[in-house]
Design an enzyme around this catalytic site. Structure first.
Site, short mmCIF file in Angstrom:
data_model
loop_
_atom_site.label_atom_id
_atom_site.label_comp_id
_atom_site.label_asym_id
_atom_site.label_seq_id
_atom_site.Cartn_x
_atom_site.Cartn_y
_atom_site.Cartn_z
N GLU A 127 0.80 -1.24 0.00
CA GLU A 127 0.00 0.00 0.00
C GLU A 127 0.83 1.28 0.00
O GLU A 127 0.55 2.20 0.77
CB GLU A 127 -0.98 -0.03 1.19
CG GLU A 127 -1.91 -1.22 1.12
CD GLU A 127 -2.83 -1.37 2.34
OE1 GLU A 127 -2.87 -0.47 3.19
OE2 GLU A 127 -3.52 -2.41 2.41
N GLU A 232 -6.26 -10.67 -1.25
CA GLU A 232 -7.11 -10.38 -0.08
C GLU A 232 -8.58 -10.32 -0.48
O GLU A 232 -9.34 -9.48 -0.01
CB GLU A 232 -6.69 -9.05 0.58
CG GLU A 232 -5.23 -9.00 0.97
CD GLU A 232 -4.82 -7.73 1.72
OE1 GLU A 232 -5.71 -6.99 2.19
OE2 GLU A 232 -3.60 -7.50 1.84
N ASP A 234 -12.33 -10.25 -1.00
CA ASP A 234 -13.64 -10.30 -0.34
C ASP A 234 -14.57 -9.38 -1.13
O ASP A 234 -14.11 -8.41 -1.73
CB ASP A 234 -13.59 -9.95 1.17
CG ASP A 234 -12.86 -8.69 1.51
OD1 ASP A 234 -12.74 -7.79 0.66
OD2 ASP A 234 -12.38 -8.57 2.66
O1 G3I Z 1 -4.99 -7.92 18.90
C1 G3I Z 1 -5.67 -6.77 19.43
C2 G3I Z 1 -6.39 -7.13 20.69
O2 G3I Z 1 -5.46 -7.51 21.67
C3 G3I Z 1 -7.21 -5.93 21.13
O3 G3I Z 1 -7.97 -6.26 22.25
C4 G3I Z 1 -8.13 -5.47 20.02
C5 G3I Z 1 -8.94 -4.23 20.40
O4 G3I Z 1 -8.97 -3.30 19.35
O5 G3I Z 1 -7.36 -5.16 18.90
C6 G3I Z 1 -6.64 -6.28 18.40
O6 G3I Z 1 -5.90 -5.89 17.27
C7 G3I Z 1 -6.66 -5.69 16.10
C8 G3I Z 1 -6.18 -6.68 15.05
O7 G3I Z 1 -6.82 -6.42 13.82
C9 G3I Z 1 -6.43 -8.12 15.43
O8 G3I Z 1 -7.80 -8.35 15.53
C10 G3I Z 1 -6.46 -4.28 15.64
O9 G3I Z 1 -7.07 -3.38 16.56
C11 G3I Z 1 -7.07 -4.09 14.27
O10 G3I Z 1 -6.68 -2.81 13.78
C12 G3I Z 1 -6.53 -5.13 13.33
O11 G3I Z 1 -7.16 -4.95 12.09
C13 G3I Z 1 -6.51 -5.54 11.00
C14 G3I Z 1 -6.17 -4.47 9.96
O12 G3I Z 1 -5.59 -5.08 8.83
C15 G3I Z 1 -5.20 -3.46 10.52
O13 G3I Z 1 -4.84 -2.52 9.57
C16 G3I Z 1 -7.43 -6.57 10.38
O14 G3I Z 1 -7.60 -7.66 11.30
C17 G3I Z 1 -6.86 -7.10 9.06
O15 G3I Z 1 -7.82 -7.88 8.41
C18 G3I Z 1 -6.49 -5.92 8.17
O16 G3I Z 1 -5.90 -6.44 7.00
C19 G3I Z 1 -5.52 -5.50 6.02
C20 G3I Z 1 -4.28 -6.03 5.34
O17 G3I Z 1 -3.27 -6.28 6.28
C21 G3I Z 1 -3.78 -5.06 4.27
N1 G3I Z 1 -4.83 -4.72 3.33
C22 G3I Z 1 -6.07 -4.26 3.92
C23 G3I Z 1 -6.60 -5.26 4.94
C24 G3I Z 1 -7.92 -4.82 5.51
O18 G3I Z 1 -7.83 -3.64 6.23
#
Ligand code: G3I
Length: 300
Positions: A127, A232, A234
């Site tokens: 990105e 990715e 969906d």
């Molecule tokens: O692990 C913590 C947990 O301990 C905490 O309690 C909780 C509360 O907010 O957060 C958890 O972390 C989260 C993590 O996902 C795991 O669930 C983060 O806040 C959250 O921001 C994170 O989101 C991820 C996101 O990337 C971050 O940018 C998504 O799961 C993931 O699907 C998403 O994936 C991205 C790709 O890497 C790149 N392309 C876009 C795609 C979708 O956004």
């Protein structure tokens, strides 16, 4: 064949899913994971904040769980992501300039070395382009270390794991537009100058439809001499079945499209809350979109 993975394998491609280490104790989840998929991507566990929470202190526990589980199931692993402006650990967010540049390069070297020989393809840079309609680089602390940060990242990754395919990965690059054309121009330049790059990932977070020129866009990248991967996938909105069919057909029609990864297993696993964009419902039942993808892979 009767599963996504076996049907894709018959077309010489992988079919993968993004998975979360925290869900590996959920038997509905792991049953589908083992049955259907031949590649896995760690949804978060191999990112910079997860793997280097403090500077120079590396943490591979969750990433290794995903890797070990995949290997035990005979699945390949896609690496995601070595350098990305998002999900940088706090200590790295506080750096800039040459200090950040060397921290990034060390991060890439360390993580790619840890997983050396075990990752089929790495998203080396994720990105890095903007959505401004002009094809600009995204402004970020990494970009501000110098426009050559992307090629420096790819060179470090190649040196650390010469056997992995090295990908550039982005979203909103799925059709022909200013952003995808800027990526195209970069890849063409890298190939001309011998900067190591092997593949381009098209995230394909779609709504309603794939762009009409989706296949043509994949093909123009393939014609540069790189593999293309749908990384990715969906699809939110109505028309899900037709859109999944179109994406699958496009990959099958481009010989250098080596595989498709969906970004989660069940709708309830998706980051796109409330949109139900995946191939299995929250109970783990196959949706109509699943059947459409399976039938398309099987040529029917
Ligand atoms: O692990 C913590 C947990 O301990 C905490 O309690 C909780 C509360 O907010 O957060 C958890 O972390 C989260 C993590 O996902 C795991 O669930 C983060 O806040 C959250 O921001 C994170 O989101 C991820 C996101 O990337 C971050 O940018 C998504 O799961 C993931 O699907 C998403 O994936 C991205 C790709 O890497 C790149 N392309 C876009 C795609 C979708 O956004």
């Amino acid at each position: 064949a009767t599963t996504l993975g076996a049907s894709a394998a018959a077309r010489n491609r992988y079919f993968g899913a993004a998975i979360a280490a925290s869900k590996l104790g959920d038997s509905t989840y792991t049953t589908i994971l083992k049955r259907e998929f031949t590649s896995v991507t760690a949804e978060n566990e191999m990112k910079w904040d997860a793997t280097e929470p403090s500077r120079g202190v590396f943490s591979y526990t969750a990433g290794d769980r995903i890797l070990n589980q995949a290997q035990a199931n005979g699945q390949k692993v896609r690496g995601h992501a070595l350098a990305w402006h998002s999900q940088m650990p706090g200590w790295a967010q506080a750096l800039s300039g040459s200090t950040l540049r060397s921290a990034m390069l060390n991060h890439i070297t360390q993580v790619a070395t840890h997983y050396k020989g075990k990752i089929h393809s790495w998203d080396v840079v994720n990105e890095a382009f903007a959505d401004d309609g002009r094809g600009s680089r995204r402004d970020s602390s990494l970009q501000r270390t110098g426009n050559d940060w992307i090629e420096a990242a790819f060179k470090a990754a190649r040196a650390a794991d010469p056997g992995a395919k090295l990908c550039y990965n982005d979203y909103n690059t799925d059709g022909v537009n200013a952003k995808s054309t800027a990526v195209y121009t970069m890849v063409k330049d890298f190939k001309a100058r011998g900067v190591p790059i092997d593949c381009v990932g098209f995230q394909s977070h779609l709504t309603d439809n794939a762009p009409a020129d989706y296949q043509a866009n994949l093909q123009r990248f393939a014609d540069l001499g790189v593999d293309v991967q749908i990384t990715e996938l969906d699809i939110a909105g109505n028309n899900q079945t037709a859109a999944y069919t179109a994406v699958t057909k496009a990959c099958l029609a481009v010989s250098r499209c080596t595989g498709i990864t969906v970004w989660g297993i069940r709708d309830s696993d998706s980051w796109r809350t409330g949109t139900n964009p995946l191939l299995f419902d929250a109970s783990g039942n196959k949706k109509a979109a699943y059947t459409a993808v399976l039938n398309t892979l099987n040529g029917s």
